[in-house]
Design a protein around this motif. Structure first.
Motif, PDB file in Angstrom:
ATOM      1  N   ALA A  33       0.827  -1.215   0.000  1.00  0.00           N
ATOM      2  CA  ALA A  33       0.000   0.000   0.000  1.00  0.00           C
ATOM      3  C   ALA A  33       0.856   1.258   0.000  1.00  0.00           C
ATOM      4  O   ALA A  33       0.535   2.251  -0.667  1.00  0.00           O
ATOM      5  N   ALA A  34       1.974   1.230   0.750  1.00  0.00           N
ATOM      6  CA  ALA A  34       2.862   2.395   0.788  1.00  0.00           C
ATOM      7  C   ALA A  34       3.498   2.646  -0.572  1.00  0.00           C
ATOM      8  O   ALA A  34       3.645   3.797  -1.007  1.00  0.00           O
ATOM      9  N   ALA A  35       3.876   1.573  -1.269  1.00  0.00           N
ATOM     10  CA  ALA A  35       4.460   1.727  -2.603  1.00  0.00           C
ATOM     11  C   ALA A  35       3.433   2.280  -3.586  1.00  0.00           C
ATOM     12  O   ALA A  35       3.739   3.145  -4.422  1.00  0.00           O
ATOM     13  N   ALA A  36       2.191   1.791  -3.490  1.00  0.00           N
ATOM     14  CA  ALA A  36       1.138   2.300  -4.374  1.00  0.00           C
ATOM     15  C   ALA A  36       0.863   3.771  -4.105  1.00  0.00           C
ATOM     16  O   ALA A  36       0.551   4.534  -5.024  1.00  0.00           O
ATOM     17  N   LYS A  37       0.979   4.181  -2.838  1.00  0.00           N
ATOM     18  CA  LYS A  37       0.757   5.588  -2.501  1.00  0.00           C
ATOM     19  C   LYS A  37       1.817   6.487  -3.150  1.00  0.00           C
ATOM     20  O   LYS A  37       1.526   7.619  -3.546  1.00  0.00           O
ATOM     21  N   MET A  38       3.051   5.983  -3.268  1.00  0.00           N
ATOM     22  CA  MET A  38       4.085   6.763  -3.965  1.00  0.00           C
ATOM     23  C   MET A  38       3.633   7.071  -5.393  1.00  0.00           C
ATOM     24  O   MET A  38       3.782   8.195  -5.885  1.00  0.00           O
ATOM     25  N   VAL A  39       3.056   6.067  -6.045  1.00  0.00           N
ATOM     26  CA  VAL A  39       2.593   6.239  -7.431  1.00  0.00           C
ATOM     27  C   VAL A  39       1.383   7.163  -7.466  1.00  0.00           C
ATOM     28  O   VAL A  39       1.271   8.030  -8.339  1.00  0.00           O
ATOM     29  N   SER A  40       0.473   6.989  -6.516  1.00  0.00           N
ATOM     30  CA  SER A  40      -0.718   7.841  -6.455  1.00  0.00           C
ATOM     31  C   SER A  40      -0.336   9.293  -6.244  1.00  0.00           C
ATOM     32  O   SER A  40      -0.875  10.205  -6.911  1.00  0.00           O
ATOM     33  N   ASP A  41       0.606   9.548  -5.329  1.00  0.00           N
ATOM     34  CA  ASP A  41       1.021  10.929  -5.044  1.00  0.00           C
ATOM     35  C   ASP A  41       1.683  11.571  -6.263  1.00  0.00           C
ATOM     36  O   ASP A  41       1.425  12.740  -6.583  1.00  0.00           O
ATOM     37  N   LEU A  42       2.539  10.805  -6.946  1.00  0.00           N
ATOM     38  CA  LEU A  42       3.203  11.357  -8.126  1.00  0.00           C
ATOM     39  C   LEU A  42       2.203  11.589  -9.257  1.00  0.00           C
ATOM     40  O   LEU A  42       2.278  12.601  -9.964  1.00  0.00           O
ATOM     41  N   THR A  43       1.257  10.675  -9.408  1.00  0.00           N
ATOM     42  CA  THR A  43       0.223  10.839 -10.437  1.00  0.00           C
ATOM     43  C   THR A  43      -0.561  12.125 -10.215  1.00  0.00           C
ATOM     44  O   THR A  43      -0.849  12.876 -11.165  1.00  0.00           O
ATOM     45  N   ALA A  44      -0.898  12.414  -8.963  1.00  0.00           N
ATOM     46  CA  ALA A  44      -1.636  13.647  -8.649  1.00  0.00           C
ATOM     47  C   ALA A  44      -0.822  14.880  -9.011  1.00  0.00           C
ATOM     48  O   ALA A  44      -1.357  15.863  -9.550  1.00  0.00           O
ATOM     49  N   LEU A  45       0.498  14.832  -8.749  1.00  0.00           N
ATOM     50  CA  LEU A  45       1.350  15.978  -9.079  1.00  0.00           C
ATOM     51  C   LEU A  45       1.480  16.160 -10.580  1.00  0.00           C
ATOM     52  O   LEU A  45       1.452  17.294 -11.089  1.00  0.00           O
ATOM     53  N   VAL A  46       1.621  15.054 -11.306  1.00  0.00           N
ATOM     54  CA  VAL A  46       1.741  15.150 -12.765  1.00  0.00           C
ATOM     55  C   VAL A  46       0.450  15.677 -13.376  1.00  0.00           C
ATOM     56  O   VAL A  46       0.463  16.493 -14.310  1.00  0.00           O
ATOM     57  N   GLN A  47      -0.679  15.223 -12.847  1.00  0.00           N
ATOM     58  CA  GLN A  47      -1.958  15.712 -13.368  1.00  0.00           C
ATOM     59  C   GLN A  47      -2.149  17.197 -13.070  1.00  0.00           C
ATOM     60  O   GLN A  47      -2.749  17.922 -13.865  1.00  0.00           O
TER      61      GLN A  47
END
Length: 268
Positions: A33-47
């Motif tokens: 879950a922590a690794a997926a959150k890294m991707v989620s957080d970066l996705t939000a910044l890129v968007q």
């Protein structure tokens, strides 16, 4: 933009070793879950800040001690046993929900003989790891030419662990669902519990299906099961068929398993 959302046991869990084999399994599930959150957080910044069409790709993922198997004495097989296949399947399910277009993890073959943190181990007795087998199982799921549809787990059970910086429990089930270009609904369910089967009702949300369900499951006898040259088929894909009536299917998802349910659309 590419990211390596590795679970680093030393960084994320402040662990220099596995206290026991069960911890080697649990630490991977906690890290997912922590690794997926890294991707989620970066996705939000890129968007938010990226140009139109910008997206995030996962160029590597996995769970490990950084070093030559340091700290893994209690569960040396963790990186090529069923535990790791459960971690990777959980990552793929979460990444698909986030709209990740490309992801990769683990090399094809090892530099030394025997099983390793690769898909097929090393020469001369190459074997398919549970990770490789799950990829085979889910090939059509991820290359069906369709789209991800909403899925959720209600009253998801928690697996209790020792206290860690990432908490003291993790979700038992991780799911995803897709409808492919031919209209087939596929439901992916990862049961990460090392011990317990989960009896569930799969609610199809009004999907009009043909009645028969193609089922495939990868589990092994235990969460620490793996394939080697002496037991190359300790972990395999088991296929079966079931019958669904109405809008739901009652199904038991085995402990430490990856299950794929495929519902063909109703014929006109």
């Amino acid at each position: 933009m590419a990211i390596h959302p590795y679970t680093n046991f030393q960084r994320d869990l402040k662990a220099t070793s596995f206290p026991d084999k069960r911890a080697g399994h649990d630490y991977q599930m906690l890290g997912d879950a922590a690794a997926a959150k890294m991707v989620s957080d970066l996705t939000a910044l890129v968007q938010k800040h990226g140009k139109e069409g910008a997206y995030v790709a996962v160029s590597e993922c996995g769970a490990l001690f950084f070093g030559k198997n340091q700290g893994a004495e209690e569960y040396r097989e963790y990186s090529y046993a069923m535990s790791h296949a459960l971690y990777m399947a959980s990552q793929w399910a979460r990444f698909a929900d986030l709209g990740v277009r490309w992801t990769t993890g683990n090399g094809l073959i090892g530099e030394k003989p025997g099983p390793s943190r690769t898909l097929f181990g090393g020469a001369p007795s190459f074997v398919r790891t549970p990770d490789a087998i799950v990829r085979e199982q889910l090939s059509g799921f991820f290359h069906g030419g369709g789209h991800v549809v909403a899925s959720e787990v209600k009253s998801n059970a928690e697996v209790s662990t020792r206290e860690t910086p990432l908490g003291s429990s993790y979700e038992t089930l991780v799911t995803n669902a897709t409808v492919d270009k031919n209209g087939t609904l596929s439901v992916l369910v990862v049961n990460r519990s090392p011990d317990d089967d989960v009896k569930s009702r799969v609610d199809l949300g009004g999907f009009r299906h043909a009645g028969s369900v193609d089922v495939s499951a990868v589990a092994g006898r235990s969460y620490d099961d793996f394939n080697d040259d002496e037991r190359p088929d300790a972990v395999t894909i088991k296929k079966s068929r079931a019958t669904a009536k109405g809008d739901s299917l009652n199904w038991t998802f085995p402990a430490h398993s990856v299950t794929l349910l495929r519902f063909s659309p109703e014929s006109n």
